[in-house]
Design a protein around this motif. Structure first.
Motif, PDB file in Angstrom:
ATOM      1  N   ALA A   1       0.838  -1.203   0.000  1.00 11.68           N
ATOM      2  CA  ALA A   1       0.000   0.000   0.000  1.00 11.68           C
ATOM      3  C   ALA A   1       0.871   1.250   0.000  1.00 11.68           C
ATOM      4  O   ALA A   1       0.577   2.219  -0.716  1.00 11.68           O
ATOM      5  N   MET A   2       1.962   1.236   0.770  1.00 11.05           N
ATOM      6  CA  MET A   2       2.859   2.402   0.787  1.00 11.05           C
ATOM      7  C   MET A   2       3.494   2.605  -0.586  1.00 11.05           C
ATOM      8  O   MET A   2       3.629   3.732  -1.050  1.00 11.05           O
ATOM      9  N   ASN A   3       3.844   1.518  -1.260  1.00 17.51           N
ATOM     10  CA  ASN A   3       4.427   1.621  -2.602  1.00 17.51           C
ATOM     11  C   ASN A   3       3.466   2.291  -3.574  1.00 17.51           C
ATOM     12  O   ASN A   3       3.888   3.013  -4.470  1.00 17.51           O
ATOM     13  N   GLN A   4       2.177   2.044  -3.395  1.00 16.58           N
ATOM     14  CA  GLN A   4       1.171   2.600  -4.294  1.00 16.58           C
ATOM     15  C   GLN A   4       0.622   3.943  -3.813  1.00 16.58           C
ATOM     16  O   GLN A   4      -0.134   4.589  -4.528  1.00 16.58           O
ATOM     17  N   SER A   5       1.003   4.358  -2.627  1.00 22.06           N
ATOM     18  CA  SER A   5       0.432   5.584  -2.050  1.00 22.06           C
ATOM     19  C   SER A   5       0.804   6.829  -2.844  1.00 22.06           C
ATOM     20  O   SER A   5       0.097   7.831  -2.795  1.00 22.06           O
TER      21      SER A   5
END
Length: 112
Positions: free
Chosen positions: A42-46
């Motif tokens: 999720a952080m990678n896509q944030s």
């Protein structure tokens, strides 16, 4: 965006400047105690989220900047943390226990 990702982003947006937390702490808070990797994803896509999400404040349980290669440039994650007063040496937050933000202590279930 999945509902779980939205909840993760909501929690991350509540981390105050100068504090950091772990993938696992967020996973546990959103009800997915074995979901540390999912929080990382999720952080990678944030970065593509419409609303700003301070992903640089989320690190591994040891305070290591394991997600730094997902930020543009060589040291952006570290630079962002240092601009908030967090000391980082060799990709590790120093005195991590002092800057650690625990969502269970800082938030209640109705915060997100």
């Amino acid at each position: 965006m999945s509902d779980l990702y939205a909840r993760i982003y909501d929690v991350v947006r509540l981390i105050p400047s100068g504090r950091a937390t772990s993938y696992g702490a967020i996973a546990k808070f959103v009800g997915s105690p074995r979901g540390s990797r999912m929080v990382g994803w999720a952080m990678n896509q944030s970065h593509s989220s419409k609303e700003y999400t301070p992903a640089h404040r989320v690190v591994n349980r040891m305070g290591m900047l394991t997600g730094k290669h997902h930020f543009p440039g060589e040291n952006l994650m570290q630079e962002l943390l240092e601009s908030e007063g967090i000391v980082v040496i060799d990709d590790q937050i120093q005195d991590f226990d002092q800057v650690f933000w625990d969502p269970f202590k800082e938030l209640d279930e109705n915060s997100i």
